[in-house]
Design an enzyme around this catalytic site. Structure first.
Site, mmCIF file in Angstrom:
data_model
loop_
_atom_site.group_PDB
_atom_site.id
_atom_site.type_symbol
_atom_site.label_atom_id
_atom_site.label_comp_id
_atom_site.label_asym_id
_atom_site.label_seq_id
_atom_site.Cartn_x
_atom_site.Cartn_y
_atom_site.Cartn_z
ATOM 1 N N ARG A 175 20.569 7.204 0.043
ATOM 2 C CA ARG A 175 19.698 8.211 0.192
ATOM 3 C C ARG A 175 18.840 9.001 -0.677
ATOM 4 O O ARG A 175 19.832 9.736 -1.589
ATOM 5 C CB ARG A 175 20.106 9.098 1.698
ATOM 6 N N GLU B 113 10.379 10.947 1.161
ATOM 7 C CA GLU B 113 9.453 9.671 1.343
ATOM 8 C C GLU B 113 8.380 9.678 2.286
ATOM 9 O O GLU B 113 8.384 10.258 3.256
ATOM 10 C CB GLU B 113 10.316 8.464 1.668
ATOM 11 N N HIS C 169 11.956 1.841 -1.103
ATOM 12 C CA HIS C 169 12.904 1.873 -0.047
ATOM 13 C C HIS C 169 13.041 0.567 0.545
ATOM 14 O O HIS C 169 12.811 0.402 1.754
ATOM 15 C CB HIS C 169 12.825 2.939 0.882
HETATM 16 C C1 GLV Z 1 18.102 1.578 5.102
HETATM 17 O O1 GLV Z 1 18.030 2.358 4.286
HETATM 18 C C2 GLV Z 1 18.882 1.778 6.212
HETATM 19 O O2 GLV Z 1 19.629 2.782 6.391
HETATM 20 O O3 GLV Z 1 19.062 0.631 6.855
#
Ligand code: GLV
Length: 332
Positions: free
Chosen positions: A238, A267, A285
């Site tokens: 994260r 983001e 991401h």
């Molecule tokens: C992606 O970042 C998720 O948490 O699945």
């Protein structure tokens, strides 16, 4: 009357078909999240909400949805949802653990190898028309094999990253809130290290912790000082686990060699200094973004919703308090 479910993003057809058998669906067809006002408007009268990470589901939204029984996040992380507020309203919150571990570990390696071996710079040069041919000193990266990998968070994803390190003949250090069992350490070939030692000794530091108050800015100015000048940071966990402004500064000052990032503090914004630095590999991401895995994630979310609508405890409940003392239809 059939149950009604709001989807804040269209899902793969396979998952939509499962949901359609159990409920009437209201699907937001855009790619961007609903505004808070739109979400409040559309969640009214719905028994379940299926959402993705970019959709904030806060106390106000939950408060406006008096019939809501479940929120299914199509992600393993759920920091976009106010779980406490959901629990207070007896709304089940679910995620999609387990199905994305291998895919995310694969991508972590894509990031690590990509930044170490300057794959993106090479790609750009090859396409630019400026490439003059093989050159002994061109785009020199750093070796990965035989180096030390420091894994922060030896959970499901961290363990899979460690397994892949074997093929590269790496020494693997790890740290976590709790030490793993001796047989897990043996099987994975990993060695426990305190945070400071891990940061001092690793050639690659890879983050695999969830975002919690205690992991926010886990990497900051003090940590960057400890890293080897030749080391790289990889983050597919994260964004806020890393202090992004401090990272940009540390890289500018060449405190360490580079970073490969799939996640960011705000983001889709990325710190402008990071955008300008050549030794930073950036991805939007996408660590779990394979057709197979994203389809599985959507299916898991759909199964969780179906369970909630049928009065059963969903398989991937993140707030079990909601079912404490409750007898589900299945058990009852
Ligand atoms: C992606 O970042 C998720 O948490 O699945």
């Amino acid at each position: 009357m059939p149950a009604r479910v709001l989807l804040t993003r269209a899902l793969p057809e396979e998952a939509t078909a499962v949901l359609r058998k159990h409920a009437e669906l209201d699907v937001h067809e855009g790619e961007s999240p609903l505004s808070k006002a739109e979400l409040i408007e559309r969640v009214r009268g719905k028994q379940a909400l299926v959402c993705q990470l970019t959709q904030r589901v806060d106390a106000e939204v939950l408060g406006a949805a008096s019939e809501l029984r479940g929120v299914a996040n199509v992600a393993v992380g759920f920091d976009n949802i106010d779980v406490k507020a959901a629990t207070a309203r007896s709304i089940a919150v679910t995620n999609t653990p387990g199905v994305l571990d291998e895919t995310t570990a694969d991508f972590t390696w894509a990031l690590l190898l990509g930044v170490a071996r300057r794959v993106v710079e090479g790609h750009r040069l090859a396409r630019s028309g400026q490439w003059k041919g093989w050159d002994l000193m061109q785009l020199l990266g750093t070796d990965v094999h035989g180096k030390t990998l420091g894994i922060v968070g030896l959970g499901r994803i961290g363990q899979r990253v460690a397994r892949r390190a074997r093929g590269f003949g790496m020494r693997v250090l790890y740290c976590d809130a709790a030490r793993a069992a001796a047989e897990v350490e043996r099987e994975l070939g990993v060695e426990w290290a305190e945070k400071e030692r891990l940061l001092r000794e690793s050639d690659f530091v890879s983050l695999h912790v969830p975002l919690l108050p205690e992991t926010r800015h886990w990497m900051g100015p003090a940590e960057f000082e400890l890293m080897k000048p030749t080391a790289y940071l990889v983050n597919a966990s994260r964004g806020p686990v890393v202090d992004e402004a401090a990272l940009a500064e540390a890289l500018e000052q060449k405190k360490f060699a580079g970073a490969a990032l799939d996640v960011f503090e705000q983001e889709p914004k990325i710190h402008p200094k990071l955008l300008a630095l050549p030794n930073v590999l950036l991805a939007p991401h996408i660590a779990s973004a394979s057709v197979e895995t994203r389809t599985r994630m959507a299916m898991v979310a759909a199964e969780n919703v179906v369970a909630v609508l049928s009065g059963q405890r969903p398989p991937n409940l993140v707030n079990p308090e909601v079912y404490e003392g409750k007898t589900t239809c299945k058990e009852g």
